[in-house]
Write a protein that holds these residues in place. Structure first.
Motif, PDB file in Angstrom:
ATOM      1  N   LEU A  49      38.467  43.856  39.081  1.00  0.00           N
ATOM      2  CA  LEU A  49      38.504  43.776  40.540  1.00  0.00           C
ATOM      3  C   LEU A  49      37.450  42.816  41.085  1.00  0.00           C
ATOM      4  CD1 LEU A  49      39.026  47.494  41.612  1.00  0.00           C
ATOM      5  CD2 LEU A  49      40.630  45.599  41.930  1.00  0.00           C
ATOM      6  N   THR A  50      36.254  42.900  40.525  1.00  0.00           N
ATOM      7  CA  THR A  50      35.173  42.022  40.979  1.00  0.00           C
ATOM      8  C   THR A  50      35.544  40.562  40.756  1.00  0.00           C
ATOM      9  OG1 THR A  50      33.532  43.725  40.512  1.00  0.00           O
ATOM     10  CG2 THR A  50      32.728  41.475  40.677  1.00  0.00           C
ATOM     11  N   MET A  51      36.064  40.242  39.575  1.00  0.00           N
ATOM     12  CA  MET A  51      36.467  38.876  39.259  1.00  0.00           C
ATOM     13  C   MET A  51      37.639  38.435  40.136  1.00  0.00           C
ATOM     14  SD  MET A  51      36.006  36.194  37.201  1.00  0.00           S
ATOM     15  CE  MET A  51      35.287  36.716  35.675  1.00  0.00           C
ATOM     16  N   ALA A  52      38.616  39.316  40.313  1.00  0.00           N
ATOM     17  CA  ALA A  52      39.781  38.971  41.135  1.00  0.00           C
ATOM     18  C   ALA A  52      39.363  38.648  42.566  1.00  0.00           C
ATOM     19  CB  ALA A  52      40.789  40.125  41.120  1.00  0.00           C
ATOM     20  N   LEU A  53      38.478  39.423  43.115  1.00  0.00           N
ATOM     21  CA  LEU A  53      38.016  39.192  44.480  1.00  0.00           C
ATOM     22  C   LEU A  53      37.191  37.904  44.571  1.00  0.00           C
ATOM     23  CD1 LEU A  53      38.007  40.364  47.341  1.00  0.00           C
ATOM     24  CD2 LEU A  53      35.929  41.603  46.725  1.00  0.00           C
ATOM     25  N   ALA A  54      36.270  37.727  43.629  1.00  0.00           N
ATOM     26  CA  ALA A  54      35.392  36.557  43.649  1.00  0.00           C
ATOM     27  C   ALA A  54      36.145  35.247  43.429  1.00  0.00           C
ATOM     28  CB  ALA A  54      34.301  36.712  42.584  1.00  0.00           C
ATOM     29  N   ARG A  55      37.172  35.272  42.603  1.00  0.00           N
ATOM     30  CA  ARG A  55      37.893  34.041  42.263  1.00  0.00           C
ATOM     31  C   ARG A  55      39.061  33.733  43.182  1.00  0.00           C
ATOM     32  NH1 ARG A  55      38.052  30.490  40.088  1.00  0.00           N
ATOM     33  NH2 ARG A  55      39.058  30.468  38.082  1.00  0.00           N
ATOM     34  N   GLY A  56      39.370  34.615  44.130  1.00  0.00           N
ATOM     35  CA  GLY A  56      40.416  34.312  45.103  1.00  0.00           C
ATOM     36  C   GLY A  56      41.782  34.871  44.786  1.00  0.00           C
ATOM     37  N   TYR A  57      41.869  35.792  43.834  1.00  0.00           N
ATOM     38  CA  TYR A  57      43.159  36.392  43.506  1.00  0.00           C
ATOM     39  C   TYR A  57      43.694  37.210  44.688  1.00  0.00           C
ATOM     40  CZ  TYR A  57      46.755  39.085  41.128  1.00  0.00           C
ATOM     41  OH  TYR A  57      47.947  39.654  40.774  1.00  0.00           O
ATOM     42  N   CYS A  58      42.788  37.773  45.485  1.00  0.00           N
ATOM     43  CA  CYS A  58      43.200  38.609  46.618  1.00  0.00           C
ATOM     44  C   CYS A  58      43.402  37.801  47.897  1.00  0.00           C
ATOM     45  CB  CYS A  58      42.155  39.704  46.852  1.00  0.00           C
ATOM     46  SG  CYS A  58      41.908  40.767  45.412  1.00  0.00           S
ATOM     47  N   ASP A  65      45.546  32.446  39.602  1.00  0.00           N
ATOM     48  CA  ASP A  65      46.630  33.360  39.229  1.00  0.00           C
ATOM     49  C   ASP A  65      46.159  34.327  38.139  1.00  0.00           C
ATOM     50  OD1 ASP A  65      46.803  32.070  36.733  1.00  0.00           O
ATOM     51  OD2 ASP A  65      48.505  30.834  37.333  1.00  0.00           O
ATOM     52  N   MET A  66      47.024  35.274  37.818  1.00  0.00           N
ATOM     53  CA  MET A  66      46.646  36.321  36.882  1.00  0.00           C
ATOM     54  C   MET A  66      46.397  35.766  35.484  1.00  0.00           C
ATOM     55  SD  MET A  66      48.243  40.085  36.239  1.00  0.00           S
ATOM     56  CE  MET A  66      48.243  40.428  37.972  1.00  0.00           C
ATOM     57  N   GLU A  67      47.124  34.747  35.082  1.00  0.00           N
ATOM     58  CA  GLU A  67      46.915  34.144  33.762  1.00  0.00           C
ATOM     59  C   GLU A  67      45.507  33.588  33.645  1.00  0.00           C
ATOM     60  OE1 GLU A  67      48.616  34.102  30.996  1.00  0.00           O
ATOM     61  OE2 GLU A  67      50.401  35.076  31.772  1.00  0.00           O
ATOM     62  N   GLU A  68      45.044  32.881  34.679  1.00  0.00           N
ATOM     63  CA  GLU A  68      43.701  32.315  34.655  1.00  0.00           C
ATOM     64  C   GLU A  68      42.640  33.426  34.605  1.00  0.00           C
ATOM     65  OE1 GLU A  68      43.317  28.489  37.280  1.00  0.00           O
ATOM     66  OE2 GLU A  68      44.793  29.850  38.196  1.00  0.00           O
ATOM     67  N   LEU A  69      42.840  34.457  35.428  1.00  0.00           N
ATOM     68  CA  LEU A  69      41.892  35.574  35.420  1.00  0.00           C
ATOM     69  C   LEU A  69      41.860  36.269  34.067  1.00  0.00           C
ATOM     70  CD1 LEU A  69      42.347  37.451  38.825  1.00  0.00           C
ATOM     71  CD2 LEU A  69      40.338  36.218  38.018  1.00  0.00           C
ATOM     72  N   ALA A  70      43.027  36.485  33.499  1.00  0.00           N
ATOM     73  CA  ALA A  70      43.112  37.150  32.201  1.00  0.00           C
ATOM     74  C   ALA A  70      42.369  36.331  31.143  1.00  0.00           C
ATOM     75  CB  ALA A  70      44.571  37.346  31.801  1.00  0.00           C
ATOM     76  N   ASP A  71      42.545  35.013  31.169  1.00  0.00           N
ATOM     77  CA  ASP A  71      41.836  34.149  30.214  1.00  0.00           C
ATOM     78  C   ASP A  71      40.327  34.260  30.398  1.00  0.00           C
ATOM     79  OD1 ASP A  71      44.188  33.264  29.082  1.00  0.00           O
ATOM     80  OD2 ASP A  71      44.243  31.376  30.211  1.00  0.00           O
ATOM     81  N   LEU A  84      44.352  46.160  37.034  1.00  0.00           N
ATOM     82  CA  LEU A  84      44.340  45.984  38.491  1.00  0.00           C
ATOM     83  C   LEU A  84      45.191  47.051  39.180  1.00  0.00           C
ATOM     84  CD1 LEU A  84      44.530  42.089  38.797  1.00  0.00           C
ATOM     85  CD2 LEU A  84      42.550  43.570  39.252  1.00  0.00           C
ATOM     86  N   ARG A  85      46.349  47.363  38.620  1.00  0.00           N
ATOM     87  CA  ARG A  85      47.202  48.397  39.226  1.00  0.00           C
ATOM     88  C   ARG A  85      46.540  49.765  39.183  1.00  0.00           C
ATOM     89  NH1 ARG A  85      51.510  46.294  36.145  1.00  0.00           N
ATOM     90  NH2 ARG A  85      51.677  48.269  35.087  1.00  0.00           N
ATOM     91  N   ARG A  86      45.935  50.100  38.042  1.00  0.00           N
ATOM     92  CA  ARG A  86      45.266  51.403  37.938  1.00  0.00           C
ATOM     93  C   ARG A  86      44.072  51.474  38.881  1.00  0.00           C
ATOM     94  NH1 ARG A  86      46.241  51.188  31.828  1.00  0.00           N
ATOM     95  NH2 ARG A  86      48.041  52.546  31.594  1.00  0.00           N
ATOM     96  N   ALA A  87      43.295  50.401  38.939  1.00  0.00           N
ATOM     97  CA  ALA A  87      42.126  50.374  39.827  1.00  0.00           C
ATOM     98  C   ALA A  87      42.570  50.490  41.280  1.00  0.00           C
ATOM     99  CB  ALA A  87      41.330  49.084  39.621  1.00  0.00           C
ATOM    100  N   HIS A  88      43.603  49.759  41.634  1.00  0.00           N
ATOM    101  CA  HIS A  88      44.137  49.827  42.999  1.00  0.00           C
ATOM    102  C   HIS A  88      44.605  51.242  43.316  1.00  0.00           C
ATOM    103  CE1 HIS A  88      47.342  49.192  46.079  1.00  0.00           C
ATOM    104  NE2 HIS A  88      46.354  48.511  46.630  1.00  0.00           N
ATOM    105  N   GLY A  89      45.338  51.837  42.401  1.00  0.00           N
ATOM    106  CA  GLY A  89      45.812  53.204  42.608  1.00  0.00           C
ATOM    107  C   GLY A  89      44.674  54.197  42.763  1.00  0.00           C
ATOM    108  N   THR A  90      43.628  54.037  41.954  1.00  0.00           N
ATOM    109  CA  THR A  90      42.466  54.925  42.029  1.00  0.00           C
ATOM    110  C   THR A  90      41.764  54.787  43.373  1.00  0.00           C
ATOM    111  OG1 THR A  90      42.131  54.912  39.646  1.00  0.00           O
ATOM    112  CG2 THR A  90      40.216  55.459  40.996  1.00  0.00           C
TER     113      THR A  90
END
Length: 121
Positions: A49-58, A65-71, A84-90
Motif C-alpha cells: 500500500l505504501t509503495m502503491a500510494l507513493a508511486r502513483g498507483y492510486c 501499473d501493477m506490473e511495475e509495482l510488483a517488479d 492490495l485487495r486484502r489490505a483494502h478489504g481490511t
C-alpha cells in the motif's frame, strides 16, 4: 473502548459492574501501537500500500501499473494484486466497523447509565 492492558480492562469492567452499568465484553484483542498493528495489516500489505500510494498507483490516471509495482517489490503481479485487495478489504472493514461502533456509542449516550450497555471490542 480501548484499554492498554488486560488488567486495565478488568479494572474497568469491575468498576462498571460495581456501579450498576451493564457491560458486555466482545472479542477483546491487543492493539499494537505501531501503524501496522493499528490497522491489522501484514508487513507485506503495508509495504504494498505504501509503495502503491507513493508511486502513483492510486492516482487518476495511474502513473505506475501493477506490473511495475510488483517488479519493484519483488513479487508476482498476482501476489501484489492479492495483497492490495486484502489490505483494502481490511482497511475498509475496519473503517466501517469503527463507524458502526461510533454510531452505537452515540446512541448509548442518549440512554441513562442504568440501562446503558457498554461494548468492548
Amino acid at each position: 473502548m480501548l484499554c492498554s492492558t488486560r488488567e486495565e480492562l478488568s479494572g474497568l469492567y469491575d468498576y462498571c459492574r460495581g456501579n450498576g452499568i451493564a457491560v458486555e465484553v466482545h472479542s477483546p484483542h491487543i492493539v499494537d501501537t505501531d501503524r501496522q498493528g493499528q490497522f491489522d495489516l501484514t508487513t507485506g500489505q503495508e509495504e504494498a500500500l505504501t509503495m502503491a500510494l507513493a508511486r502513483g498507483y492510486c492516482d487518476i490516471p495511474r502513473t505506475v501499473d501493477m506490473e511495475e509495482l510488483a517488479d519493484e517489490l519483488g513479487v508476482s503481479h498476482q501476489a501484489l494484486s492479492e495483497r492490495l485487495r486484502r489490505a483494502h478489504g481490511t482497511l475498509v472493514g475496519n473503517a466501517l466497523e469503527r463507524r458502526e461502533e461510533s454510531r452505537d456509542d452515540l446512541q448509548a449516550d442518549t440512554r441513562t447509565p442504568s440501562d446503558a450497555t457498554t461494548r468492548f471490542q
